[in-house]
Design a protein around this motif. Structure first.
Motif, PDB file in Angstrom:
ATOM      1  N   TRP A  11       0.839  -1.199   0.000  1.00  0.00           N
ATOM      2  CA  TRP A  11       0.000   0.000   0.000  1.00  0.00           C
ATOM      3  C   TRP A  11       0.878   1.255   0.000  1.00  0.00           C
ATOM      4  O   TRP A  11       1.755   1.392   0.853  1.00  0.00           O
ATOM      5  CB  TRP A  11      -0.890   0.009   1.252  1.00  0.00           C
ATOM      6  CG  TRP A  11      -2.083   0.911   1.183  1.00  0.00           C
ATOM      7  CD1 TRP A  11      -2.564   1.605   0.113  1.00  0.00           C
ATOM      8  CD2 TRP A  11      -2.962   1.199   2.285  1.00  0.00           C
ATOM      9  NE1 TRP A  11      -3.697   2.300   0.470  1.00  0.00           N
ATOM     10  CE2 TRP A  11      -3.957   2.057   1.805  1.00  0.00           C
ATOM     11  CE3 TRP A  11      -3.002   0.798   3.628  1.00  0.00           C
ATOM     12  CZ2 TRP A  11      -4.988   2.539   2.621  1.00  0.00           C
ATOM     13  CZ3 TRP A  11      -4.022   1.276   4.433  1.00  0.00           C
ATOM     14  CH2 TRP A  11      -4.997   2.128   3.935  1.00  0.00           C
ATOM     15  N   ASN A  12       0.614   2.129  -0.963  1.00  0.00           N
ATOM     16  CA  ASN A  12       1.149   3.489  -0.907  1.00  0.00           C
ATOM     17  C   ASN A  12       0.158   4.279  -0.072  1.00  0.00           C
ATOM     18  O   ASN A  12      -0.954   4.581  -0.524  1.00  0.00           O
ATOM     19  CB  ASN A  12       1.288   4.071  -2.318  1.00  0.00           C
ATOM     20  CG  ASN A  12       1.758   5.519  -2.308  1.00  0.00           C
ATOM     21  OD1 ASN A  12       1.489   6.263  -1.354  1.00  0.00           O
ATOM     22  ND2 ASN A  12       2.438   5.931  -3.361  1.00  0.00           N
ATOM     23  N   ILE A  13       0.549   4.584   1.181  1.00  0.00           N
ATOM     24  CA  ILE A  13      -0.409   5.140   2.145  1.00  0.00           C
ATOM     25  C   ILE A  13      -0.539   6.657   2.047  1.00  0.00           C
ATOM     26  O   ILE A  13      -1.307   7.237   2.814  1.00  0.00           O
ATOM     27  CB  ILE A  13      -0.060   4.739   3.596  1.00  0.00           C
ATOM     28  CG1 ILE A  13       1.359   5.194   3.962  1.00  0.00           C
ATOM     29  CG2 ILE A  13      -0.239   3.230   3.790  1.00  0.00           C
ATOM     30  CD1 ILE A  13       1.700   5.011   5.442  1.00  0.00           C
ATOM     31  N   LEU A  14       0.147   7.291   1.129  1.00  0.00           N
ATOM     32  CA  LEU A  14       0.142   8.746   0.916  1.00  0.00           C
ATOM     33  C   LEU A  14       0.863   9.449   2.062  1.00  0.00           C
ATOM     34  O   LEU A  14       0.339   9.541   3.170  1.00  0.00           O
ATOM     35  CB  LEU A  14      -1.287   9.296   0.746  1.00  0.00           C
ATOM     36  CG  LEU A  14      -1.438  10.818   0.707  1.00  0.00           C
ATOM     37  CD1 LEU A  14      -0.683  11.417  -0.467  1.00  0.00           C
ATOM     38  CD2 LEU A  14      -2.905  11.208   0.635  1.00  0.00           C
ATOM     39  N   ALA A  15       2.048   9.921   1.767  1.00  0.00           N
ATOM     40  CA  ALA A  15       2.819  10.643   2.792  1.00  0.00           C
ATOM     41  C   ALA A  15       1.994  11.834   3.276  1.00  0.00           C
ATOM     42  O   ALA A  15       1.405  12.565   2.483  1.00  0.00           O
ATOM     43  CB  ALA A  15       4.154  11.107   2.223  1.00  0.00           C
ATOM     44  N   GLN A  46       4.588   2.176   1.179  1.00  0.00           N
ATOM     45  CA  GLN A  46       5.332   3.246   0.499  1.00  0.00           C
ATOM     46  C   GLN A  46       4.773   4.592   0.958  1.00  0.00           C
ATOM     47  O   GLN A  46       3.633   4.676   1.399  1.00  0.00           O
ATOM     48  CB  GLN A  46       5.195   3.131  -1.027  1.00  0.00           C
ATOM     49  CG  GLN A  46       5.608   1.781  -1.596  1.00  0.00           C
ATOM     50  CD  GLN A  46       4.461   0.811  -1.673  1.00  0.00           C
ATOM     51  OE1 GLN A  46       3.382   1.156  -2.150  1.00  0.00           O
ATOM     52  NE2 GLN A  46       4.673  -0.407  -1.201  1.00  0.00           N
ATOM     53  N   GLU A  47       5.609   5.643   0.791  1.00  0.00           N
ATOM     54  CA  GLU A  47       5.261   7.004   1.236  1.00  0.00           C
ATOM     55  C   GLU A  47       4.996   7.047   2.736  1.00  0.00           C
ATOM     56  O   GLU A  47       4.050   7.691   3.192  1.00  0.00           O
ATOM     57  CB  GLU A  47       4.069   7.568   0.453  1.00  0.00           C
ATOM     58  CG  GLU A  47       4.436   7.947  -0.968  1.00  0.00           C
ATOM     59  CD  GLU A  47       3.452   8.914  -1.629  1.00  0.00           C
ATOM     60  OE1 GLU A  47       2.798   9.715  -0.917  1.00  0.00           O
ATOM     61  OE2 GLU A  47       3.350   8.865  -2.864  1.00  0.00           O
ATOM     62  N   VAL A  48       5.846   6.379   3.492  1.00  0.00           N
ATOM     63  CA  VAL A  48       5.715   6.392   4.952  1.00  0.00           C
ATOM     64  C   VAL A  48       6.515   7.578   5.498  1.00  0.00           C
ATOM     65  O   VAL A  48       7.739   7.606   5.361  1.00  0.00           O
ATOM     66  CB  VAL A  48       6.241   5.074   5.555  1.00  0.00           C
ATOM     67  CG1 VAL A  48       6.118   5.092   7.074  1.00  0.00           C
ATOM     68  CG2 VAL A  48       5.498   3.878   4.964  1.00  0.00           C
ATOM     69  N   SER A 100      -5.950   7.007   1.440  1.00  0.00           N
ATOM     70  CA  SER A 100      -4.860   7.282   0.487  1.00  0.00           C
ATOM     71  C   SER A 100      -5.438   7.417  -0.914  1.00  0.00           C
ATOM     72  O   SER A 100      -6.536   6.937  -1.192  1.00  0.00           O
ATOM     73  CB  SER A 100      -3.834   6.142   0.522  1.00  0.00           C
ATOM     74  OG  SER A 100      -2.865   6.306  -0.489  1.00  0.00           O
ATOM     75  N   ASP A 101      -4.658   8.017  -1.784  1.00  0.00           N
ATOM     76  CA  ASP A 101      -5.051   8.065  -3.211  1.00  0.00           C
ATOM     77  C   ASP A 101      -4.754   6.730  -3.898  1.00  0.00           C
ATOM     78  O   ASP A 101      -5.187   6.511  -5.029  1.00  0.00           O
ATOM     79  CB  ASP A 101      -4.351   9.216  -3.937  1.00  0.00           C
ATOM     80  CG  ASP A 101      -2.831   9.142  -3.834  1.00  0.00           C
ATOM     81  OD1 ASP A 101      -2.303   8.745  -2.776  1.00  0.00           O
ATOM     82  OD2 ASP A 101      -2.159   9.487  -4.824  1.00  0.00           O
ATOM     83  N   HIS A 102      -4.005   5.855  -3.230  1.00  0.00           N
ATOM     84  CA  HIS A 102      -3.761   4.504  -3.748  1.00  0.00           C
ATOM     85  C   HIS A 102      -4.591   3.507  -2.942  1.00  0.00           C
ATOM     86  O   HIS A 102      -4.778   3.690  -1.733  1.00  0.00           O
ATOM     87  CB  HIS A 102      -2.286   4.117  -3.617  1.00  0.00           C
ATOM     88  CG  HIS A 102      -1.373   4.861  -4.541  1.00  0.00           C
ATOM     89  ND1 HIS A 102      -0.779   4.271  -5.644  1.00  0.00           N
ATOM     90  CD2 HIS A 102      -0.951   6.156  -4.522  1.00  0.00           C
ATOM     91  CE1 HIS A 102      -0.021   5.167  -6.261  1.00  0.00           C
ATOM     92  NE2 HIS A 102      -0.109   6.322  -5.603  1.00  0.00           N
ATOM     93  N   LEU A 103      -5.012   2.439  -3.582  1.00  0.00           N
ATOM     94  CA  LEU A 103      -5.736   1.363  -2.912  1.00  0.00           C
ATOM     95  C   LEU A 103      -4.737   0.323  -2.391  1.00  0.00           C
ATOM     96  O   LEU A 103      -3.659   0.148  -2.977  1.00  0.00           O
ATOM     97  CB  LEU A 103      -6.708   0.712  -3.898  1.00  0.00           C
ATOM     98  CG  LEU A 103      -7.780   1.680  -4.408  1.00  0.00           C
ATOM     99  CD1 LEU A 103      -8.460   1.115  -5.644  1.00  0.00           C
ATOM    100  CD2 LEU A 103      -8.794   1.998  -3.318  1.00  0.00           C
ATOM    101  N   LYS A 134       1.475  19.031  -1.129  1.00  0.00           N
ATOM    102  CA  LYS A 134       1.972  19.018  -2.506  1.00  0.00           C
ATOM    103  C   LYS A 134       1.003  18.458  -3.523  1.00  0.00           C
ATOM    104  O   LYS A 134       1.062  18.833  -4.698  1.00  0.00           O
ATOM    105  CB  LYS A 134       3.264  18.193  -2.579  1.00  0.00           C
ATOM    106  CG  LYS A 134       4.481  18.913  -2.044  1.00  0.00           C
ATOM    107  CD  LYS A 134       5.745  18.534  -2.804  1.00  0.00           C
ATOM    108  CE  LYS A 134       6.842  19.570  -2.594  1.00  0.00           C
ATOM    109  NZ  LYS A 134       7.975  19.376  -3.465  1.00  0.00           N
ATOM    110  N   ASP A 135       0.162  17.511  -3.109  1.00  0.00           N
ATOM    111  CA  ASP A 135      -0.557  16.733  -4.107  1.00  0.00           C
ATOM    112  C   ASP A 135      -1.653  17.504  -4.831  1.00  0.00           C
ATOM    113  O   ASP A 135      -1.921  17.229  -5.998  1.00  0.00           O
ATOM    114  CB  ASP A 135      -1.137  15.459  -3.479  1.00  0.00           C
ATOM    115  CG  ASP A 135      -0.151  14.304  -3.568  1.00  0.00           C
ATOM    116  OD1 ASP A 135       0.104  13.851  -4.682  1.00  0.00           O
ATOM    117  OD2 ASP A 135       0.374  13.885  -2.524  1.00  0.00           O
ATOM    118  N   GLY A 136      -2.325  18.410  -4.146  1.00  0.00           N
ATOM    119  CA  GLY A 136      -3.401  19.166  -4.784  1.00  0.00           C
ATOM    120  C   GLY A 136      -4.609  18.311  -5.137  1.00  0.00           C
ATOM    121  O   GLY A 136      -5.115  18.367  -6.256  1.00  0.00           O
TER     122      GLY A 136
END
Ligand code: NDP
Ligand code: CA
Length: 329
Positions: free
Chosen positions: A29-33, A75-77, A310-313, A40-42
């Motif tokens: 899982w990319n958990i979104l930093a 990821q993005e921890v 997160s934006d990732h599942l 930053k992401d907007g």
């Protein structure tokens, strides 16, 4: 195997082969930093409240603890030391963290440190044989992307496996860099799995042809690449004998999910398949996969949201070692 009921997901794929040994549950899982999500992401359709760390962290932990994976690749921890390491340690997980050399989180005011990859495994199931912290190279030059590779030993059966987590360079225009990073990672994985097999008599000998000489491998991560990209082809066709688990959710067993991330930025809507669980298909079977939420479940404002942190599942599967007689020829 019956998972706890979760309204966000259902199980779609189940292999009907008999289980000899308990399967290994793998989650990536990319958990979104936190610093990137807020700074930053907007994500223009995501309410700012939904990005509040004090609440969002519980949604992330809830999803992890709903499934209690044996191996967890994040990821993005950017909340490892203050959140994931202590909480998951108290629940029986060993973990290691590798920050990006120049994390973009550090550009955000009031950041919580660099983001990076983290690899967790349940101590009850595995003992640790070896850890490699890799900074990925491209054309011999060091890049800002990293990977962790660990060699584990199943406590119950003594079988060995290597597990890797990575987060490749983002954005369009960087396809060649991702390809080179993937090639570098594959080369390291080849060396690590061969070395691990060299000290394990059970992993040597005739094992069903190419790809099974090394210790069996699972590679998880946000590859930032659609299946049409060079880096995907490199993984698909590498001599390590890897296949992508989530293809098995599709009707033909050959097609990746339609999306693993779905977000709306000022530049528009972005719905893409970037996250993968690769496994040695000569050594493992995939027994179950967690389904991808539908468009309706995700909702019109896409990700992240009050329901999806997160934006990732998250991707989750159960794999088991093939019996020697089941190995493909
Ligand atoms: P990447 O390009 O790989 O992206 C970093 C993060 O940005 C990823 O987590 C990615 O998320 C996210 N992202 C992707 N697309 C967008 C978008 N359109 N808008 C906002 N965020 C997005 O980063 P690098 O590792 O190459 O680092 C780049 C940044 O790091 C630079 O912009 C700079 O801030 C910093 N840096 C600083 C250096 C220095 O010397 N101080 C050196 C190098 C980098 P996902 O993977 O989910 O898509
Ligand atoms: Ca991101």
């Amino acid at each position: 195997l019956v998972y706890p009921a979760d309204p966000k997901h259902q199980h779609q794929y189940r292999n009907n082969e008999q289980q000899q040994t308990p399967s290994i549950r793998v989650m990536t899982w990319n958990i979104l930093a936190q610093a990137l999500g807020e700074g930053k992401d907007g994500f223009v359709q995501c309410p700012l409240d939904a990005l509040n760390w004090a609440e969002r962290k519980y949604l992330i932990l809830e999803e992890i603890l709903t499934y209690r994976p044996d191996i967890l690749c994040l990821q993005e921890v950017d909340h490892y030391y203050d959140t994931f390491q202590p909480i998951l340690a108290s629940l029986g997980y060993h973990s290691t963290f590798l920050p990006k050399p120049w994390s973009p989180c550090l550009d955000v005011a009031s950041n919580n440190g660099p983001d990076g990859c983290a690899l967790f495994y349940r101590r009850a199931r595995f003992s640790l044989l070896h850890t490699s912290h890799l900074r990925l190279s491209a054309m011999m030059l060091p890049t800002n992307q990293v990977a962790i590779v660990q060699t584990l030993r199943c406590r119950e059966t003594g079988q060995r496996l290597c597990v890797a987590v990575t987060h490749l360079k983002a954005r369009s225009g960087w396809e060649r860099l991702r390809g080179a990073q993937g090639a570098d990672l594959l080369q390291s994985l080849k060396a690590i799995t061969s070395r691990a097999a060299g000290s394990d008599p059970a992993s040597r000998g005739p094992g069903g042809g190419s790809g099974t000489e090394g210790v069996p491998l699972i590679v998880c991560g946000d590859f930032n690449a659609e299946p049409s990209e060079d880096v995907y082809r490199r993984f698909m066709s590498s001599p390590l004998g890897l296949d992508s688990a989530y293809k098995l959710l599709s009707a033909d067993g050959q097609t990746e999910p339609a999306y693993t991330t779905w977000k709306i930025r000022p530049s528009g809507e972005s719905c893409s398949t970037l996250d993968y669980i690769w496994y040695s298909h000569g050594a493992f079977t995939v027994d179950t996969l967690l389904d991808i939420p539908t468009e309706e479940q995700i909702g019109p404002d896409r990700l992240p949201s009050y329901h999806y942190p997160s934006d990732h599942l998250s991707l989750l599967c159960d794999v088991s070692f093939r019996e020697p007689r089941d190995q493909p020829h």
